[in-house]
Design a protein around this motif. Sequence first.
Motif, PDB file in Angstrom:
ATOM      1  N   ALA A   1      34.690  28.221  46.783  1.00 45.26           N
ATOM      2  CA  ALA A   1      33.333  28.613  46.187  1.00 45.26           C
ATOM      3  C   ALA A   1      33.190  28.369  44.665  1.00 45.26           C
ATOM      4  CB  ALA A   1      32.961  30.296  46.310  1.00 45.26           C
TER       5      ALA A   1
ATOM      6  N   ALA B   1      37.500  34.170  45.787  1.00 49.38           N
ATOM      7  CA  ALA B   1      36.377  33.666  46.193  1.00 49.38           C
ATOM      8  C   ALA B   1      36.825  32.059  45.777  1.00 49.38           C
ATOM      9  CB  ALA B   1      35.371  34.092  45.598  1.00 49.38           C
ATOM     10  N   ALA B   2      37.328  31.812  44.486  1.00 49.42           N
ATOM     11  CA  ALA B   2      37.453  30.172  44.212  1.00 49.42           C
ATOM     12  C   ALA B   2      38.561  29.388  45.210  1.00 49.42           C
ATOM     13  CB  ALA B   2      38.101  30.323  42.974  1.00 49.42           C
ATOM     14  N   THR B   3      39.541  30.222  45.584  1.00 49.25           N
ATOM     15  CA  THR B   3      40.430  29.775  46.530  1.00 49.25           C
ATOM     16  C   THR B   3      39.898  29.350  47.718  1.00 49.25           C
ATOM     17  OG1 THR B   3      41.343  31.768  47.436  1.00 49.25           O
ATOM     18  CG2 THR B   3      42.171  30.831  45.384  1.00 49.25           C
ATOM     19  N   MET B   4      38.467  29.858  48.215  1.00 49.97           N
ATOM     20  CA  MET B   4      37.857  29.769  49.229  1.00 49.97           C
ATOM     21  C   MET B   4      36.794  28.717  48.997  1.00 49.97           C
ATOM     22  SD  MET B   4      37.606  33.078  51.411  1.00 49.97           S
ATOM     23  CE  MET B   4      37.110  34.328  50.178  1.00 49.97           C
TER      24      MET B   4
ATOM     25  N   GLU C   1      38.661  35.204  41.952  1.00 53.65           N
ATOM     26  CA  GLU C   1      39.716  34.103  41.963  1.00 53.65           C
ATOM     27  C   GLU C   1      40.043  33.902  43.639  1.00 53.65           C
ATOM     28  OE1 GLU C   1      42.920  35.172  38.481  1.00 53.65           O
ATOM     29  OE2 GLU C   1      43.363  35.441  40.272  1.00 53.65           O
TER      30      GLU C   1
END
Lengths: 226, 299
Positions: free
Chosen positions: A129, A124-127, A122
């Motif tokens: 990705a 990483a997704a907010t970055m 999660e």
Amino acid sequence: MITGDLQAVALTALLAGVTTLLLIPIASPLAWWLSRSRSSIRSMIEAVVALPLVLPPTVLGFYLLVLLNPESTVGGMWVRLTGSSLTFSFSGLVLASMIYSLPFMVQPLHAAFRAVPQSTLEAAATMNASPWDRWLNVVLPMTLRGYITGAVLTFAHTVGEFGVVLMMGGNIPGETRVVSIAIYEHVETLNYDAAQTLALALLCFSFLSLWAVYRFAGHRFQVLRG
Amino acid sequence: MTMRLGIEGYLERPQFRLDLCLDLDLTKPLGVLGSTGAGKTTLLRAIAGLEPDFEGRITFGSERWSEGTRFDLTPTHRRGIGMVFQDGRLLPGKTVAQNLTFASRRARAVVSSVSEEEVIRELDLDHLMAQMTESLSGGEQQRVALARALLLRPKLLLMDEPLSANDLGHRRHITDCLSRWLVADQTPLIYVSHAAHELAQLTTQLLTLEGGTVKTLGETARLLPQTHAGDQPRAHRAVVVGSDLGQGSLTLQWEEAAPFAAEDFHMGDVVMVRPAATEDSSFGASLPPQAKQDENETE
């Protein structure tokens, strides 16, 4: 060591190598799905994947023989497509080995993937990705040990294959005559010295691979621990 | 660019229901306050596209982020947000520097008036850059997570108790820098916190949640003192035993046995003080946010 035995060693290494390389891309999505899915059929798929662990290799080999022989639907299609048979051939052995060694690749990967927390993905997704990006740059570095464990075990287990090969590969030099079959034949023909050489080589190889896995992967590896 | 965030929808879980209908103007930074279980974190997660159970519509400007059961109509990684989770959530097995690079490589291509060096310096991360994230303290992890979110140059910054594990000194310095940076880049902010002085300093509008629904929405300055003291302000008499109003500090001693337990107070809490001379005026006079730190019963 006679030329025939060297050929068997080379063939075994080739079979194990090809099987391992092909299993990595097949086992990865399967293990990933097993580690993330909440589906009700998950446990069933897990059981199917683990079947080769408990099934006598002769049973697996028997079914593959029935399923893949040129008179069968699948085997017949393969013959029409490639002109060669899946039984008593190297490509058939690769396919059989992939099924036979599937749990040895899937289970270490499954354990490694399960250890990747959802919260990390999660984050990483907010970055920004994307799923691929997360897989390559977050999941893969975190699960590299699982991949190495899976690859070593798959390779070693395929090297140790006997029953399946006997059932659906036979004993064709350069095509299906792997080390374990060669040993069996040496014993049958009372050539104990040649059998001894090959057996010792296989013993040393198996021990070294397992040792490497335990040293490297520590306590993470669960196939042999059940 | 419009900075309107629309949220209309609900989410249901055993013993919890979030039900919201909001049209927020995020040109003004928004604080979110509410007791544990009020839905603050769930709200942020829904905005970030991380709540599969959220059903409804989320729009940001002209972008449609969620629609009906498609909570990830625009998936998280395409929303261009920055999020600071309460627990940091740094990437394991990587150094602080690698974590920050992970973010800056994926940053939006916009010009920012705040440099990467400035963020690292002001968040006191210089000396941690080579360390593995696992070796950091909770406060350090939070600061890395904060830096990471800022380096993404997000078009919306979501923060969930981002400083709760830091000491007072860091918290004050960081809120100072944050408010400056966010104004400079005009980055819209949604800031979840229990710490009243952080809310007072960083936000100008405040949303309070209760049981998964909106309780109030209004100006932080107007709402904060009332909400933070709880539903019913409690009045207790205390005597001033020392004061240094130049420093903004006041030392009080309870007249009777201390009516609060030590754990009722946290650094940064707001306490209302009403001088006895105004005995009959209504309850509610409070010190400005900067002056509220050290005035309770600590001495």
